[in-house]
Design an enzyme around this catalytic site. Structure first.
Site, short mmCIF file in Angstrom:
data_model
loop_
_atom_site.label_atom_id
_atom_site.label_comp_id
_atom_site.label_asym_id
_atom_site.label_seq_id
_atom_site.Cartn_x
_atom_site.Cartn_y
_atom_site.Cartn_z
N SER A 126 0.84 -1.19 0.00
CA SER A 126 0.00 0.00 0.00
C SER A 126 0.87 1.23 0.00
O SER A 126 1.95 1.25 0.59
CB SER A 126 -0.90 -0.01 1.23
OG SER A 126 -0.13 -0.25 2.40
N CYS A 127 0.42 2.29 -0.66
CA CYS A 127 1.21 3.50 -0.81
C CYS A 127 0.27 4.66 -1.08
O CYS A 127 -0.90 4.48 -1.40
CB CYS A 127 2.19 3.40 -1.98
SG CYS A 127 3.00 1.81 -2.18
#
Length: 514
Positions: free
Chosen positions: A2-3
């Protein structure tokens, strides 16, 4: 993985720079330590083997020097994550996204398949390498390109040749342009140039909401894509628009997802970034155009004020401040304060803002603003990319938890400060102010010295390439000075947070024996 990504065009930034920023978050239940390293041409592999997918490729013999922030521990490949080269091209890879089932049916992901059975038997099936992915992109692209556009073209060719096993968004920039690439299925891709006066706010979601297919297949001024994109869309009935426009597509609608998970995990982050950068809009009333669960939040917008590094630092550390959704706040209810996933979370591994500046010489044009660990408890600090070695404080990350490491020290600070956020917030605010202000001063002084030295070299007809050590040394000394200051400030913050949090332990008792 996730980013969160923000891309800032040169006319939307405070100083005319292009800025690409992304924080890299580990998956749930895992933490990925990070390092800051320089990759010299002699250290770049000539025969590349992907650790995850077993893809192999011979690489050109002319890589350039570049700096990256990869994983520190083995087992998942290089995972360079963010980097900038001596040619002043920068790359952030990747923003994990998702495509819908129609796309996956039309162009399946290229997954690694291990060998089956015993060699020599009829049941034996040799292994089938997978495509390329986050592990590989920067290593295969950044050291070989001279412009962002050239990076898009090289990446696109690699995707078409080898395929990919995951859906990703990749940002590539130079001093003039920022391009954002999204992978579509196993072998297809689209790319859009960020308008110079806009920013793009991107959570883990296929984000492009407007795509000029005629330009992408023609002049390629602002858009580029796989050569067969029109046929791919038509033959697989991917365009679900009620009013289909043969020239403009909405990739988010054609290729992306729209799920309840997006409304918890993704769209609220885009909503909050735009809420901060365009505050005059109505974001909170019952009649607000966009809400945290809106599926049509624009991919890019023109900000109300030019965007600086401090804005990037705040946004990438943010947790819905000023709203009922802040997990550290007092507004709303216990349920609303846990409703949406914030940008700054415990699983942040690193944040890098890749800044390429037009007003200094090419030698010191690229700066990587770096932080490690949970972003609400740390600060960005600037480091020049055009160096042959990096400071140990940011480079020596290992599996050992130690305060000699910037990564582990910040991880300890976050764990201690989180249960007592308000009590520690002043310490963290002063830390961030000190680090950012020192970083700006150091960069300004170093720029002036390096640019003056370059001017003297030109007057004396001394080619920079003949004496790289002196120029590199200046930037490396500046990086070391930044690391020394950062370490001192981080150790001081750890001391203050430890003292404050110790006094707030549940078993605290005021009466002592003397």
């Amino acid at each position: 993985m996730s980013c969160t990504t923000i891309l800032i065009g040169k006319n939307a930034s405070y100083d005319g720079s292009t800025i690409v920023a992304r924080n890299d978050d580990s998956g749930s239940g895992r933490y990925d330590p990070k390092r800051f390293v320089a990759v010299r041409p002699e250290d770049q592999p000539r025969h590349y083997v992907s650790e995850l997918s077993h893809m192999t490729k011979d690489l050109p013999d002319d890589p350039c020097l570049y700096s990256i922030v990869p994983n520190a521990l083995p087992g998942r490949g290089i995972l360079a994550e963010a980097g900038a080269s001596v040619r002043n091209v920068a790359m952030s890879a990747t923003e994990t996204i998702a495509v819908n089932e129609r796309v996956l049916g039309a162009d399946p992901m290229v997954a690694f398949k291990p060998a089956q059975g015993e060699p020599g038997t009829s049941e034996y099936r040799a292994e089938q390498p997978g495509g390329i992915g986050e592990e590989d992109f920067i290593t295969l692209v950044l050291p070989y390109v001279h412009t962002a556009r050239e990076g898009v073209e090289r990446l696109g060719a690699l995707l078409e040749r080898y395929g990919t096993y995951e859906a990703n968004g990749i940002a590539i920039s130079d001093v003039d342009e920022i391009w954002y690439v999204e992978t579509i299925g196993g072998h297809h891709w689209i790319a859009r140039r960020v308008p110079d006066d806009c920013y793009a706010a991107i959570p883990n979601q296929l984000g492009l909401d407007d795509f000029d297919l005629e330009d992408a297949l023609g002049d390629q001024r602002e858009f580029i894509c796989s050569a067969d994109m029109r046929e791919f869309i038509e033959s697989n009935h991917l365009d679900v628009s009620m009013d289909a426009d043969p020239h403009h597509l909405n990739p988010r609608r054609l290729f992306g997802t729209r799920s309840a998970k997006d409304h918890i995990y993704n769209t609220p982050r885009a909503w909050y970034m735009q809420r901060y950068l365009n505050p005059s809009d109505d974001w909170d009333s019952p009649s607000a155009r966009y809400t945290p669960i809106s599926d049509d939040i624009p991919w890019c917008r023109r900000p109300e004020s030019k965007i600086g590094i401090e804005d990037v630092d705040f946004l990438m550390s943010s947790h819905f401040e000023g709203t009922p959704y802040d997990p550290y706040g007092t507004e709303g209810t216990e349920e609303t304060r846990r409703r949406y996933r914030p940008i700054g979370i415990n699983r942040n591994g690193q944040l890098v803002a890749l800044q390429i500046r037009p007003y200094v010489s090419e030698t010191n044009r690229s700066v990587m603003w770096i932080s490690y660990g949970s972003n609400p408890f740390t600060s960005l600090a600037p480091f020049y990319a055009n160096v042959s070695q990096t400071p140990a404080y940011l480079n020596n990350t290992t599996a050992e938890v130690t305060t000699d490491s910037f990564y582990w020290t910040n991880r300890i600070i976050a764990a201690l400060a989180d249960p007592h956020y308000v009590a520690n917030s002043n310490h963290i605010e002063h830390y961030r102010e000190n680090v950012l202000s020192y970083g700006h001063r150091l960069i300004a002084r170093t720029d002036a010295a390096v640019d003056s030295a370059e001017a003297d070299a030109q007057v004396n007809n001394i080619a920079r390439s003949e004496e790289p050590g002196e120029v590199f040394g200046d930037l490396e000394l500046a990086n070391q000075a930044m690391a020394d200051y950062l370490k001192a400030q981080t150790q001081d913050l750890l001391s203050k947070v430890l003292y404050t949090s110790s006094n707030l332990m549940r078993n605290a008792f005021a009466m002592s024996d003397r």
